[in-house]
Design a protein around this motif. Structure first.
Motif, PDB file in Angstrom:
ATOM      1  N   GLY A  27       0.840  -1.193   0.000  1.00 60.27           N
ATOM      2  CA  GLY A  27       0.000   0.000   0.000  1.00 60.27           C
ATOM      3  C   GLY A  27       0.874   1.241   0.000  1.00 60.27           C
ATOM      4  N   ALA A  28       0.666   2.101   0.990  1.00 63.58           N
ATOM      5  CA  ALA A  28       1.441   3.339   1.090  1.00 63.58           C
ATOM      6  C   ALA A  28       2.673   3.173   1.977  1.00 63.58           C
ATOM      7  CB  ALA A  28       0.557   4.451   1.642  1.00 63.58           C
ATOM      8  N   THR A  29       2.968   1.949   2.401  1.00 59.87           N
ATOM      9  CA  THR A  29       4.104   1.687   3.289  1.00 59.87           C
ATOM     10  C   THR A  29       5.227   1.009   2.525  1.00 59.87           C
ATOM     11  OG1 THR A  29       2.591   1.419   5.148  1.00 59.87           O
ATOM     12  CG2 THR A  29       4.812   0.549   5.422  1.00 59.87           C
ATOM     13  N   VAL A  30       6.428   1.518   2.714  1.00 57.73           N
ATOM     14  CA  VAL A  30       7.614   0.941   2.079  1.00 57.73           C
ATOM     15  C   VAL A  30       8.585   0.528   3.183  1.00 57.73           C
ATOM     16  CG1 VAL A  30       9.557   1.376   0.527  1.00 57.73           C
ATOM     17  CG2 VAL A  30       7.344   2.430   0.074  1.00 57.73           C
ATOM     18  N   ARG A  31       9.051  -0.716   3.136  1.00 59.06           N
ATOM     19  CA  ARG A  31      10.066  -1.180   4.088  1.00 59.06           C
ATOM     20  C   ARG A  31      11.410  -1.165   3.375  1.00 59.06           C
ATOM     21  NH1 ARG A  31       9.153  -6.671   6.398  1.00 59.06           N
ATOM     22  NH2 ARG A  31      10.674  -5.933   7.891  1.00 59.06           N
ATOM     23  N   VAL A  32      12.393  -0.568   4.039  1.00 60.21           N
ATOM     24  CA  VAL A  32      13.732  -0.500   3.471  1.00 60.21           C
ATOM     25  C   VAL A  32      14.723  -1.109   4.452  1.00 60.21           C
ATOM     26  CG1 VAL A  32      13.249   1.554   2.084  1.00 60.21           C
ATOM     27  CG2 VAL A  32      14.198   1.817   4.358  1.00 60.21           C
ATOM     28  N   GLY A  33      15.788  -1.657   3.912  1.00 56.96           N
ATOM     29  CA  GLY A  33      16.912  -2.129   4.710  1.00 56.96           C
ATOM     30  C   GLY A  33      18.111  -1.253   4.387  1.00 56.96           C
ATOM     31  N   ILE A  34      18.877  -0.901   5.410  1.00 56.89           N
ATOM     32  CA  ILE A  34      20.023  -0.020   5.215  1.00 56.89           C
ATOM     33  C   ILE A  34      21.276  -0.722   5.712  1.00 56.89           C
ATOM     34  CG2 ILE A  34      21.041   2.219   5.765  1.00 56.89           C
ATOM     35  CD1 ILE A  34      18.103   3.141   6.364  1.00 56.89           C
ATOM     36  N   ARG A  44      15.276   6.784  12.425  1.00 54.46           N
ATOM     37  CA  ARG A  44      14.109   7.410  11.809  1.00 54.46           C
ATOM     38  C   ARG A  44      14.150   8.885  12.173  1.00 54.46           C
ATOM     39  NH1 ARG A  44      11.183   3.539  14.965  1.00 54.46           N
ATOM     40  NH2 ARG A  44      10.190   5.377  15.853  1.00 54.46           N
ATOM     41  N   ALA A  45      13.576   9.750  11.343  1.00 52.76           N
ATOM     42  CA  ALA A  45      13.663  11.202  11.535  1.00 52.76           C
ATOM     43  C   ALA A  45      13.134  11.632  12.902  1.00 52.76           C
ATOM     44  CB  ALA A  45      12.914  11.928  10.420  1.00 52.76           C
ATOM     45  N   GLU A  46      12.006  11.075  13.348  1.00 52.87           N
ATOM     46  CA  GLU A  46      11.442  11.495  14.633  1.00 52.87           C
ATOM     47  C   GLU A  46      12.340  11.091  15.805  1.00 52.87           C
ATOM     48  OE1 GLU A  46       9.413   7.586  13.522  1.00 52.87           O
ATOM     49  OE2 GLU A  46      10.056   9.399  12.475  1.00 52.87           O
ATOM     50  N   VAL A  47      13.006   9.957  15.700  1.00 54.45           N
ATOM     51  CA  VAL A  47      13.945   9.523  16.735  1.00 54.45           C
ATOM     52  C   VAL A  47      15.176  10.427  16.715  1.00 54.45           C
ATOM     53  CG1 VAL A  47      15.452   7.636  17.485  1.00 54.45           C
ATOM     54  CG2 VAL A  47      13.121   7.148  16.705  1.00 54.45           C
ATOM     55  N   TYR A  48      15.670  10.736  15.542  1.00 57.91           N
ATOM     56  CA  TYR A  48      16.827  11.615  15.417  1.00 57.91           C
ATOM     57  C   TYR A  48      16.548  12.984  16.041  1.00 57.91           C
ATOM     58  CZ  TYR A  48      20.555  14.357  13.294  1.00 57.91           C
ATOM     59  OH  TYR A  48      21.614  15.194  13.095  1.00 57.91           O
ATOM     60  N   ARG A  49      15.349  13.537  15.784  1.00 56.58           N
ATOM     61  CA  ARG A  49      14.985  14.836  16.364  1.00 56.58           C
ATOM     62  C   ARG A  49      14.982  14.774  17.896  1.00 56.58           C
ATOM     63  NH1 ARG A  49      10.611  14.633  12.876  1.00 56.58           N
ATOM     64  NH2 ARG A  49      11.240  15.298  10.831  1.00 56.58           N
TER      65      ARG A  49
END
Length: 61
Positions: A27-34, A44-49
């Motif tokens: 759907g609108a969710t994408v899972r990525v591996g880094i 994640r951006a919210e954790v980084y902030r």
């Protein structure tokens, strides 16, 4: 900003040693591996902030 189209299983290279793999699209969710060297922090951006805010609060002055 570079915008790319990738399929599941494809990679994006960042520099010589950071790789981003598209794991799943649902759907609108994408899972990525880094994949990156251990000395590179990945958040994640919210954790980084929150980390940055916490560090700023703990600094004197």
């Amino acid at each position: 900003m570079l915008v790319l189209t990738r399929q599941v299983g494809e990679f994006i290279a960042i520099g010589d040693d950071i790789w981003v793999k598209i794991i799943e699209v649902r759907g609108a969710t994408v899972r990525v591996g880094i994949q990156a060297p251990r000395n590179v922090e990945i958040h994640r951006a919210e954790v980084y902030r929150r980390i940055r805010e916490s560090l700023a609060e703990s600094q004197p002055g």
